[in-house]
Design a protein around this motif. Structure first.
Motif, PDB file in Angstrom:
ATOM      1  N   TRP A 190      25.484  44.442  40.051  1.00 36.70           N
ATOM      2  CA  TRP A 190      27.608  44.807  40.160  1.00 36.70           C
ATOM      3  C   TRP A 190      28.074  44.050  39.649  1.00 36.70           C
ATOM      4  CZ3 TRP A 190      29.245  47.883  44.166  1.00 36.70           C
ATOM      5  CH2 TRP A 190      29.929  48.185  44.866  1.00 36.70           C
ATOM      6  N   PRO A 191      29.439  45.361  39.250  1.00 31.85           N
ATOM      7  CA  PRO A 191      29.850  44.551  37.956  1.00 31.85           C
ATOM      8  C   PRO A 191      30.858  43.119  38.552  1.00 31.85           C
ATOM      9  CG  PRO A 191      31.662  46.216  39.009  1.00 31.85           C
ATOM     10  CD  PRO A 191      29.911  46.355  39.587  1.00 31.85           C
ATOM     11  N   LEU A 192      30.173  41.455  37.825  1.00 30.64           N
ATOM     12  CA  LEU A 192      30.782  40.082  38.777  1.00 30.64           C
ATOM     13  C   LEU A 192      31.888  39.669  37.500  1.00 30.64           C
ATOM     14  CD1 LEU A 192      28.110  39.867  41.496  1.00 30.64           C
ATOM     15  CD2 LEU A 192      30.663  40.134  41.635  1.00 30.64           C
ATOM     16  N   ASN A 193      31.648  38.615  37.179  1.00 32.66           N
ATOM     17  CA  ASN A 193      31.954  37.839  36.644  1.00 32.66           C
ATOM     18  C   ASN A 193      30.968  36.560  37.341  1.00 32.66           C
ATOM     19  OD1 ASN A 193      32.916  34.823  36.018  1.00 32.66           O
ATOM     20  ND2 ASN A 193      34.474  35.758  34.211  1.00 32.66           N
ATOM     21  N   GLN A 194      29.827  36.561  36.100  1.00 34.87           N
ATOM     22  CA  GLN A 194      28.599  35.457  36.688  1.00 34.87           C
ATOM     23  C   GLN A 194      29.499  33.935  36.828  1.00 34.87           C
ATOM     24  OE1 GLN A 194      25.393  34.933  33.614  1.00 34.87           O
ATOM     25  NE2 GLN A 194      24.911  33.387  34.355  1.00 34.87           N
ATOM     26  N   THR A 195      29.783  33.335  36.118  1.00 37.08           N
ATOM     27  CA  THR A 195      30.355  32.051  36.556  1.00 37.08           C
ATOM     28  C   THR A 195      31.429  32.038  38.574  1.00 37.08           C
ATOM     29  OG1 THR A 195      30.666  31.436  34.307  1.00 37.08           O
ATOM     30  CG2 THR A 195      31.500  30.729  35.537  1.00 37.08           C
ATOM     31  N   HIS A 196      32.085  33.283  38.505  1.00 38.47           N
ATOM     32  CA  HIS A 196      33.380  33.135  39.747  1.00 38.47           C
ATOM     33  C   HIS A 196      31.865  33.130  40.392  1.00 38.47           C
ATOM     34  CE1 HIS A 196      36.826  33.737  37.044  1.00 38.47           C
ATOM     35  NE2 HIS A 196      36.269  32.639  36.209  1.00 38.47           N
ATOM     36  N   PHE A 197      31.250  34.426  40.291  1.00 34.76           N
ATOM     37  CA  PHE A 197      30.396  34.966  41.981  1.00 34.76           C
ATOM     38  C   PHE A 197      29.260  33.519  41.814  1.00 34.76           C
ATOM     39  CE2 PHE A 197      26.278  37.007  43.228  1.00 34.76           C
ATOM     40  CZ  PHE A 197      27.124  37.074  44.271  1.00 34.76           C
ATOM     41  N   GLU A 198      28.897  32.706  41.203  1.00 36.09           N
ATOM     42  CA  GLU A 198      27.449  30.915  41.330  1.00 36.09           C
ATOM     43  C   GLU A 198      28.474  30.982  41.654  1.00 36.09           C
ATOM     44  OE1 GLU A 198      25.738  30.768  37.632  1.00 36.09           O
ATOM     45  OE2 GLU A 198      24.301  32.845  37.830  1.00 36.09           O
ATOM     46  N   GLN A 199      29.956  30.717  41.535  1.00 35.27           N
ATOM     47  CA  GLN A 199      31.400  29.348  41.348  1.00 35.27           C
ATOM     48  C   GLN A 199      31.510  29.603  43.439  1.00 35.27           C
ATOM     49  OE1 GLN A 199      31.305  27.076  40.632  1.00 35.27           O
ATOM     50  NE2 GLN A 199      32.315  25.427  42.302  1.00 35.27           N
ATOM     51  N   ILE A 200      31.385  30.780  43.670  1.00 37.62           N
ATOM     52  CA  ILE A 200      31.884  30.794  45.154  1.00 37.62           C
ATOM     53  C   ILE A 200      30.872  30.432  45.879  1.00 37.62           C
ATOM     54  CG2 ILE A 200      31.627  32.953  46.550  1.00 37.62           C
ATOM     55  CD1 ILE A 200      33.897  34.204  44.316  1.00 37.62           C
ATOM     56  N   LEU A 201      29.193  30.888  45.404  1.00 38.57           N
ATOM     57  CA  LEU A 201      28.306  30.633  46.266  1.00 38.57           C
ATOM     58  C   LEU A 201      28.453  29.392  46.216  1.00 38.57           C
ATOM     59  CD1 LEU A 201      25.845  33.867  44.882  1.00 38.57           C
ATOM     60  CD2 LEU A 201      27.208  33.885  47.241  1.00 38.57           C
ATOM     61  N   ILE A 202      27.595  28.337  45.132  1.00 36.26           N
ATOM     62  CA  ILE A 202      27.899  27.224  45.159  1.00 36.26           C
ATOM     63  C   ILE A 202      28.353  26.399  46.261  1.00 36.26           C
ATOM     64  CG2 ILE A 202      28.110  24.964  44.588  1.00 36.26           C
ATOM     65  CD1 ILE A 202      26.935  26.715  41.551  1.00 36.26           C
ATOM     66  N   ASN A 203      29.924  26.512  46.536  1.00 37.00           N
ATOM     67  CA  ASN A 203      31.023  26.820  47.822  1.00 37.00           C
ATOM     68  C   ASN A 203      30.208  26.615  48.567  1.00 37.00           C
ATOM     69  OD1 ASN A 203      33.389  25.169  48.171  1.00 37.00           O
ATOM     70  ND2 ASN A 203      33.881  27.908  49.338  1.00 37.00           N
ATOM     71  N   LEU A 204      29.975  27.955  49.076  1.00 37.18           N
ATOM     72  CA  LEU A 204      29.639  28.179  50.318  1.00 37.18           C
ATOM     73  C   LEU A 204      28.443  27.148  50.561  1.00 37.18           C
ATOM     74  CD1 LEU A 204      30.479  32.034  50.386  1.00 37.18           C
ATOM     75  CD2 LEU A 204      32.004  30.465  51.208  1.00 37.18           C
ATOM     76  N   TYR A 205      27.063  27.412  50.108  1.00 41.54           N
ATOM     77  CA  TYR A 205      25.868  27.019  50.424  1.00 41.54           C
ATOM     78  C   TYR A 205      26.286  24.772  50.212  1.00 41.54           C
ATOM     79  CZ  TYR A 205      23.674  30.584  47.107  1.00 41.54           C
ATOM     80  OH  TYR A 205      23.875  31.703  47.120  1.00 41.54           O
TER      81      TYR A 205
END
Length: 176
Positions: free
Chosen positions: A66-81
């Protein structure tokens, strides 16, 4: 590994500074393997999860591109975790699942669910509002920033209840 983490922190701080200034910054999207990004982000909370005896499960198939910005996507996930780990503090069997709900040419929908108590009905409407928090420690900016980052990735975040009565966050991304 330390160099890669330092570079990741630099990108996160740069993105947070840009967010706080509300400066228009074009988000560069590249096709990424979502499974790899989920695995990498889980690795960043793994030591805390082990300390709290929380099981982490990534159910995203390999080659989910999927087209994503790696840093932004990982930051979202880390916050959710981190939110999930905070919500499950003191639980007997804390668990976090990341699942693929929909994946086709126009949509990518993921969920991050936990085995905590879920969302209190009186706070649900306010959770994306900056400086609103259910935690004793925290600024109440995580979900607000995560939603802004998701919108920059042509997506959004929704709150739901998991079947096991825990919290579930839905991440939905669309092609333009």
């Amino acid at each position: 590994k330390i160099s890669a983490l330092a570079e990741r922190m630099r990108k996160i701080i740069t993105n947070l500074r840009a967010f706080s200034k509300k400066s228009p910054q074009a988000t560069t999207l590249t096709v990424c393997d979502v499974n790899t990004l989920v695995q990498d982000s889980l690795a960043l909370v793994e030591s805390r999860a082990k300390k709290e005896q929380c099981s982490l499960y990534n159910h995203i198939p390999s080659e989910t591109l999927w087209p994503l910005n790696q840093t932004h996507f990982e930051q979202i996930l880390i916050n959710l975790y981190v939110n999930a780990l905070d919500a499950m503090a003191g639980s007997t069997k804390p668990v976090i699942h990341v699942d693929l709900l929909d994946y086709n040419t126009g949509n990518l929908t993921l969920s991050v669910s936990d085995s905590g108590n879920g969302f209190a009905p009186d706070i649900v409407e306010k959770l994306f509002t900056p400086f609103i928090s259910t935690k004793e420690v925290g600024l109440g900016l995580g979900l607000s920033i995560s939603r802004s980052l998701a919108k920059g990735l042509h997506g959004d975040i929704y709150l739901a209840s998991a079947l096991n009565k825990g919290a579930m966050i839905i991440l939905e991304f669309n092609h333009d």
